[in-house]
Design a protein around this motif. Structure first.
Motif, mmCIF file in Angstrom:
data_model
loop_
_atom_site.group_PDB
_atom_site.id
_atom_site.type_symbol
_atom_site.label_atom_id
_atom_site.label_comp_id
_atom_site.label_asym_id
_atom_site.label_seq_id
_atom_site.Cartn_x
_atom_site.Cartn_y
_atom_site.Cartn_z
ATOM 1 N N ARG A 126 0.849 -1.190 0.000
ATOM 2 C CA ARG A 126 0.000 0.000 0.000
ATOM 3 C C ARG A 126 0.886 1.243 0.000
ATOM 4 O O ARG A 126 0.605 2.224 0.658
ATOM 5 N N MET A 127 1.959 1.168 -0.731
ATOM 6 C CA MET A 127 2.922 2.255 -0.708
ATOM 7 C C MET A 127 3.423 2.580 -2.109
ATOM 8 O O MET A 127 3.229 1.827 -3.056
ATOM 9 N N SER A 128 4.071 3.694 -2.214
ATOM 10 C CA SER A 128 4.735 4.108 -3.440
ATOM 11 C C SER A 128 6.225 4.185 -3.126
ATOM 12 O O SER A 128 6.621 4.114 -1.954
ATOM 13 N N PRO A 129 7.075 4.339 -4.134
ATOM 14 C CA PRO A 129 8.507 4.457 -3.844
ATOM 15 C C PRO A 129 8.830 5.592 -2.878
ATOM 16 O O PRO A 129 9.820 5.544 -2.161
ATOM 17 N N ASP A 130 7.958 6.626 -2.853
ATOM 18 C CA ASP A 130 8.201 7.748 -1.945
ATOM 19 C C ASP A 130 8.008 7.367 -0.482
ATOM 20 O O ASP A 130 8.388 8.118 0.417
#
Length: 350
Positions: free
Chosen positions: A295-299
């Motif tokens: 539930r994440m992005s690279p950021d």
């Protein structure tokens, strides 16, 4: 040995005939549902294509130590599940630790690891922490005495490297991956270059890397991740540069712009997977489950570095980085309790 005193900072009635207006509304809803089904089918096919590209290209090998070789880490009650936290949680709702070992693809079977990182994914999959271990950290290598941490790979391959990190932090490494850094850096060309923030102005192999935001690719990117002698804090700065490039490649390759281009995205995923070898236990089905649970992005990936307290010269070993045992204990506790957010807040410089 003499430790240098100054530390260089390195989730059922008859139906009425529909009136014209109602007929239009029902028709609109039907068309909307049909469009949604088609769109979802397309997205599903897209995700399937990308996932297939990854799982068809990634390689499997024996990377994890067997329990009889000292590879098992136990909790206080003598039981340790796959999550490595002793809570009894299923692996799907527990934190996960993956050991990433970067090697030079031209010398994959021999030599020391170029890069050693632990990727910790928190239980709700909303955040990840990439913890790098400087190559020269002076640590115990199981059965081999004390040495630089990158020597574990040379002395006993990936299995010994996994054991060394498990013993050092007293955590469970769930899965391991050997990453061909040469192949990973080659992706910078496929992406048209990646932009990073370079902290120090330096030269390496005919390339100048000015301080500030710079775009690098190909050989220019390769020497950026390899150089350490031209950097003020040597191995520590090199580890930081490696983390930057890994993050930049993932951020651009998995960006909305890249994902909107199915052929380019699928090719990127396939090429990325082609640079990775994972342990035999990390099956394609498990990789898909893990990917879909994120539930994440690279950021949302935070960079950290294992702490050191200084430097020393050890006879027969050379210049080493001395482990900050107190801070390392805090880091290990944070990994086990899945509270790296708290650790990062308490140690903003790391």
């Amino acid at each position: 040995m003499e430790v240098a005193t100054d530390l260089r900072q390195r989730r059922a009635r008859p139906r009425r005939a529909l009136r014209p207006r109602r007929r239009k509304v029902v028709l609109s809803i039907a068309l909307g549902l049909a469009f949604a089904v088609v769109a979802l089918s397309a997205i599903g096919a897209y995700l399937y294509s990308a996932t297939r590209a990854a799982t068809e290209h990634v390689k499997h090998a024996r990377l994890m130590p067997s329990e009889d070789a000292g590879g098992a880490i136990e909790s206080d009650d003598g039981k340790f599940n796959r999550s490595g936290d002793g809570t009894g949680k299923d692996a799907s709702d527990a934190p996960i630790n993956l050991l990433l070992m970067g090697i030079d693809g031209r010398n994959a079977q021999h030599g020391r690891s170029d890069t050693l990182m632990v990727l910790h994914l928190d239980a709700d999959r909303h955040a990840g922490y990439l913890i790098s271990f400087p190559r020269d950290m002076y640590v115990p290598i199981p059965g081999k005495g004390k040495n630089k941490i990158n020597a574990a790979y040379a002395l006993g391959g990936p299995e010994l490297a996994v054991r060394s990190v498990q013993d050092l932090l007293q955590i469970k490494i769930n899965h391991a991956a050997v990453v061909d850094f040469t192949g990973l850096v080659d992706l910078t060309d496929d992406l048209g270059g990646v932009t990073i923030t370079n902290r120090y102005d330096f030269f390496s192999h005919g390339y100048r890397y000015p301080a500030g935001k710079i775009t690098i690719s190909g050989d220019r990117a390769m020497w950026y991740v390899r150089e350490r002698f031209a950097l003020p804090h040597g191995d520590l700065d090199r580890a930081a540069n490696n983390r930057q490039v890994v993050e930049a490649v993932l951020a651009k390759g998995l960006s909305p712009g890249a994902i909107r281009n199915p052929s380019r995205f699928t090719r990127f995923v396939g090429d990325l997977a082609g640079s990775i070898t994972v342990d035999n236990g990390f099956t394609n089905a498990e990789m898909r489950r893990l990917a879909l649970s994120l539930r994440m992005s690279p950021d949302d990936i935070r960079q950290l570095q294992a702490p050191i307290s200084g430097f020393a010269d050890v006879p027969g070993v050379g210049a080493v980085d001395v482990v900050d045992q107190a801070a390392l204990g805090e880091l290990a506790d944070a990994i086990r309790s899945d509270d790296l957010a708290g650790y990062a807040e308490a140690h903003p410089g790391r």
